[in-house]
Design a protein around this motif. Sequence first.
Motif, PDB file in Angstrom:
ATOM      1  N   PHE A 146      39.028  49.921  48.167  1.00  8.44           N
ATOM      2  CA  PHE A 146      39.610  49.118  47.906  1.00  8.44           C
ATOM      3  C   PHE A 146      40.356  47.480  47.680  1.00  8.44           C
ATOM      4  O   PHE A 146      40.762  46.721  46.640  1.00  8.44           O
ATOM      5  N   LEU A 147      39.863  46.745  49.500  1.00  5.51           N
ATOM      6  CA  LEU A 147      40.626  46.098  49.719  1.00  5.51           C
ATOM      7  C   LEU A 147      39.294  44.822  48.800  1.00  5.51           C
ATOM      8  O   LEU A 147      39.423  44.007  48.617  1.00  5.51           O
ATOM      9  N   GLU A 148      38.539  45.440  49.283  1.00  4.89           N
ATOM     10  CA  GLU A 148      37.046  44.902  48.783  1.00  4.89           C
ATOM     11  C   GLU A 148      37.477  44.303  47.654  1.00  4.89           C
ATOM     12  O   GLU A 148      36.869  43.040  46.118  1.00  4.89           O
ATOM     13  N   GLU A 149      37.770  45.443  46.298  1.00  9.31           N
ATOM     14  CA  GLU A 149      37.605  45.605  44.873  1.00  9.31           C
ATOM     15  C   GLU A 149      38.980  44.492  44.846  1.00  9.31           C
ATOM     16  O   GLU A 149      38.690  43.494  43.648  1.00  9.31           O
ATOM     17  N   LEU A 150      39.833  44.911  45.410  1.00  8.63           N
ATOM     18  CA  LEU A 150      40.960  43.324  45.679  1.00  8.63           C
ATOM     19  C   LEU A 150      40.158  41.910  45.693  1.00  8.63           C
ATOM     20  O   LEU A 150      40.327  40.993  44.715  1.00  8.63           O
ATOM     21  N   LEU A 151      39.287  41.810  46.785  1.00  4.81           N
ATOM     22  CA  LEU A 151      38.632  40.083  46.862  1.00  4.81           C
ATOM     23  C   LEU A 151      37.794  40.033  45.336  1.00  4.81           C
ATOM     24  O   LEU A 151      38.168  38.815  45.023  1.00  4.81           O
ATOM     25  N   VAL A 152      37.467  40.879  45.035  1.00  4.87           N
ATOM     26  CA  VAL A 152      36.407  40.834  43.465  1.00  4.87           C
ATOM     27  C   VAL A 152      37.242  40.292  42.033  1.00  4.87           C
ATOM     28  O   VAL A 152      36.830  39.723  41.201  1.00  4.87           O
ATOM     29  N   THR A 153      38.321  41.408  42.304  1.00  3.26           N
ATOM     30  CA  THR A 153      39.106  40.839  41.408  1.00  3.26           C
ATOM     31  C   THR A 153      39.773  39.638  41.733  1.00  3.26           C
ATOM     32  O   THR A 153      39.834  38.703  40.688  1.00  3.26           O
ATOM     33  N   THR A 154      39.802  38.765  42.900  1.00  2.00           N
ATOM     34  CA  THR A 154      40.688  37.536  42.433  1.00  2.00           C
ATOM     35  C   THR A 154      39.369  36.417  42.072  1.00  2.00           C
ATOM     36  O   THR A 154      40.017  35.825  41.477  1.00  2.00           O
ATOM     37  N   VAL A 155      37.791  37.309  42.520  1.00  2.00           N
ATOM     38  CA  VAL A 155      37.102  36.223  42.420  1.00  2.00           C
ATOM     39  C   VAL A 155      36.602  36.005  40.546  1.00  2.00           C
ATOM     40  O   VAL A 155      36.590  34.980  39.954  1.00  2.00           O
ATOM     41  N   ILE A 156      36.610  37.322  39.906  1.00  2.77           N
ATOM     42  CA  ILE A 156      36.675  37.414  38.630  1.00  2.77           C
ATOM     43  C   ILE A 156      37.492  36.943  37.768  1.00  2.77           C
ATOM     44  O   ILE A 156      37.965  36.220  36.722  1.00  2.77           O
ATOM     45  N   GLY A 157      39.301  36.934  38.728  1.00  3.58           N
ATOM     46  CA  GLY A 157      40.669  36.347  37.503  1.00  3.58           C
ATOM     47  C   GLY A 157      40.950  34.920  37.698  1.00  3.58           C
ATOM     48  O   GLY A 157      41.684  34.683  37.125  1.00  3.58           O
ATOM     49  N   LEU A 158      40.305  34.635  39.213  1.00 10.78           N
ATOM     50  CA  LEU A 158      41.257  32.832  39.264  1.00 10.78           C
ATOM     51  C   LEU A 158      40.137  32.156  38.012  1.00 10.78           C
ATOM     52  O   LEU A 158      41.446  30.928  37.259  1.00 10.78           O
ATOM     53  N   PRO A 159      39.195  31.994  37.527  1.00 13.59           N
ATOM     54  CA  PRO A 159      38.638  31.198  36.184  1.00 13.59           C
ATOM     55  C   PRO A 159      39.199  31.376  35.204  1.00 13.59           C
ATOM     56  O   PRO A 159      40.263  30.920  34.190  1.00 13.59           O
ATOM     57  N   ILE A 160      40.152  32.859  34.797  1.00 13.91           N
ATOM     58  CA  ILE A 160      40.638  33.012  33.191  1.00 13.91           C
ATOM     59  C   ILE A 160      42.109  32.685  33.481  1.00 13.91           C
ATOM     60  O   ILE A 160      42.519  31.925  32.541  1.00 13.91           O
ATOM     61  N   LEU A 161      42.637  33.577  35.290  1.00 12.47           N
ATOM     62  CA  LEU A 161      43.976  32.693  34.550  1.00 12.47           C
ATOM     63  C   LEU A 161      44.221  30.829  35.025  1.00 12.47           C
ATOM     64  O   LEU A 161      45.357  30.599  34.497  1.00 12.47           O
ATOM     65  N   GLY A 162      42.932  29.967  35.446  1.00 17.70           N
ATOM     66  CA  GLY A 162      43.127  28.607  35.457  1.00 17.70           C
ATOM     67  C   GLY A 162      42.921  28.381  34.024  1.00 17.70           C
ATOM     68  O   GLY A 162      43.402  27.410  34.176  1.00 17.70           O
ATOM     69  N   CYS A 163      41.252  28.922  33.416  1.00 18.28           N
ATOM     70  CA  CYS A 163      42.028  28.555  32.347  1.00 18.28           C
ATOM     71  C   CYS A 163      43.417  28.429  31.181  1.00 18.28           C
ATOM     72  O   CYS A 163      42.990  27.564  30.501  1.00 18.28           O
ATOM     73  N   CYS A 164      43.670  29.416  31.584  1.00 22.90           N
ATOM     74  CA  CYS A 164      44.423  29.875  29.923  1.00 22.90           C
ATOM     75  C   CYS A 164      46.065  29.240  31.006  1.00 22.90           C
ATOM     76  O   CYS A 164      46.793  28.678  29.410  1.00 22.90           O
ATOM     77  N   LEU A 165      46.383  29.077  31.753  1.00 18.55           N
ATOM     78  CA  LEU A 165      47.278  28.495  32.360  1.00 18.55           C
ATOM     79  C   LEU A 165      47.635  26.920  32.084  1.00 18.55           C
ATOM     80  O   LEU A 165      47.887  25.678  31.649  1.00 18.55           O
ATOM     81  N   SER A 166      46.391  25.843  32.170  1.00 18.39           N
ATOM     82  CA  SER A 166      45.803  25.330  31.564  1.00 18.39           C
ATOM     83  C   SER A 166      45.542  24.580  30.619  1.00 18.39           C
ATOM     84  O   SER A 166      45.978  24.031  30.224  1.00 18.39           O
TER      85      SER A 166
END
Length: 630
Positions: A178-198
Motif C-alpha cells: 500500500f505505501l509503495e503504491e501511494l508513492l507511485v501515485t504521487t509520481v504519476i499524479g504530480l504532472p497531472i495536478l501541476g498541469c491542470c492547476l497551471s
Amino acid sequence: MAKIAPFSAWPWENLGIFKYMLLGPLVGHVIHSGLQGVDHLASNWCFHIIFISLLRFHLYMWYTNICNMLFLTRNHRVLPQGIDFDQIDKEWNWDNFIILQALLASLAICLFPNGFAHLPVWETKGLIAIVVIHVLVSEPLYYWVHRFLHGNYLFTPYHSFHHSSAVPQPVTAGSTTFLEELLVTTVIGLPILGCCLSGYGSKTTIYGYVLVFDVLRCFGHSNVEIMPHWIFDYFPYFRFILYTPTYYSLHHIEMNTNYCLFMPLYDVIWNTLNTKSWILQKEISLVSGKSTRVPDFVFLAHGVDITSALHVPFVFRSFSSTAYSARLFLLPYWPFAFAVMLVMWARSKTFLLSFYNLRDRLHQTWAVPRFGFQYFLPFASKGINKHIEEAILRADKLGVKVISLAALNKNEALNGGGKLFVKKHPNLKVRVVHGNTLTAAVILNEIHEDVKEVFLSGATSKLGRAIALYLCRRGVRVLMLTLSTERFQSIREEAPANCQKNLVQVTKYQAAKNCKTWVVGKWITPGQQRWAPRGTHFHQFVVPPILAFRRDCTYGDLAAMKLPNDVEGIGSCEYTMGRGIVHACHAGGVVHSLEGWTHHEVGALDVDRIDVVWKAALKHGLLPVSSLPK
C-alpha cells in the motif's frame, strides 16, 4: 504472530472481490447525474475516472495475455523460466493500485474543483508542460523513492513483495504494498495536478499521460524483448531516454542497479547503471525469432469445448491457474471464442501452449487447433491427422525426444492410437507415446485387491482390453460390456488358458446390478447408472467424465497423476485437474522421457509393461490422484 509494518497491507485486503464496491459511489454519481440530466458525460469527472480505470485494467490484463502467448513470444523472452502458481497467487490482487488511484483522483477533484472544471479536449501547451514535469520531477522523484525502497529498513516490509515475483509481467507492476503504491501515485499524479492547476490541462493530456505511463510500465515489466538493438546503434543517446524489458529484468536480478522509472539517464547520472544492460539487450534482440532451447518432451493437447478453450494462460491467467469449471463470466466471450475456433479450423497450425521444467528437462505442451466435437465429424479426420502428423514431424526435426498424444489425438478410429504415424514414418527419431499404459496402471491400482468382480464398459477399447486382461490374470471376474462377440472372443483368446473363464461377455447394464465396482470407459447416462447397486464406486477413463448422478455411490477422478514436487514453472491447470496434476496419458509421456525409453508406445497396450511403467512413475516422484489428501 508476525507484526505487519504500517501501511504495508491494503486497507481493503479482507474484502476480496467486494473491493470493487469501493468504486460504487463513483458509478452511482454517474448514474444519478445521467438520470437527473445534471451533467453531460463529457464534463462528468466521475465518469472519466471510471472509464480510465476500465481502460487501464484491460490494458494491463491484455498486455499480460499477449506476453503469455508463447507461440509469439517464446524466443523473445528475457528470463526463460515460466510463471508458477506461487507468483500468480501473489499477483492475484494486482489491480489494487487502479482502485487506489481512482479514489485519490476523485479526492483531488473534490479538493481542487476549479483546476479540473471545464478542461478543453486539447491543449498543446499542456502536452509540453506534462512532458517537462514528468522528465524533471517524476523521473528523478521515482528514482530516489525506488532507491530508498531498496534500503535496509524499507526493502523487507515494503518492496520485497514486489521482487518476490521471479519473472516480471505487466501485472507485476501492480503487485506492490500500500505505501509503495501511494508513492507511485504521487509520481504519476504530480504532472497531472501541476498541469491542470497551471491552466494548461486538457482531457487528452490526462488520458494520454495515464495510458502512456501504463503502456511504458507494461513494456518494461513484460519480460519480452521487442526493442530492436539497431535503434541504439543508429541513435546511441536514445538508450538513455527509454528503458527496455531487458533493462528492467536486470533490476530484478541485480537489485542494486537500474532504478529508473523509464529513463536510464538518471541511473547514468547517479552511477547505478548496470553495465550489462545494453550488451544483454543486444544479445537477446539478435537471437529473437530463432529457436533456442529444444524441449525434451512435448504433450500434444487439444481443445475440449468452446468455453474450455478460454482456460489457457494467454486469455485469463488467474482462471487457468485453477481447475476448469464452467463460469458465468465466460458467457460473453463465447461468440468471440467461437469465431476464433472457425479461424483456427481454417488456417491455424499447432501452437505452443505452456511449458515447465522437470529434472533440468524442458517439457512443453503444444495444442492442435481442434475441439472435441470436431473429432467425431467424419469429414474432419483427415485434417486432424494432418495436424497431428505435422506436429510429430516438427518435433522430430527440432530434436524432441518424446511426444505424447492427448485423449482424442490418439483415438483408435482416428489413427489407431498413433500407430498410423509410426507406420507412415518408420525412421522417426522422436518417440510417439499414447501414454495409455500408465492410464491403465492408475485405474488398476485404484481397484482394491479384495475386489472379485468388475463391470467394464468400453471393454474392447485399447484401455478396456488391457484392463480386462490384467484383471483376469489377477483372478478377478470381469463383466465385459460389448455387443461384438467377435471382438470379445479375440480379447479372451489373449488371456492365459486358465484365466479365460474370468472374462464374461454381457450386453446389457442390467447384468451389473449386483456388481459394486464399475470401470467406465464409455460415457453412460444417469439412466444406465441406475442399474448399479447402492455403494458402487465408478472408476472411469472416459472424457468428459460421467455425471455424478447417484448420491448413494462414489465416483473416481479421471486417471491422473501429480507431477513431482521439483517441477518448475508450471502455472496453469490441465483442464479439470488440480494444480500440478496432469492426465495419466500426459504423465505416461513424462515417464517415457525421464526413463529414456527408446520404443514407441502406440497401438495396443502391452499388458506386461503396466507394472513396469507404474513402478517407474512412482520412482520418479509421480503420485496417483487417489493417494493425495482430499
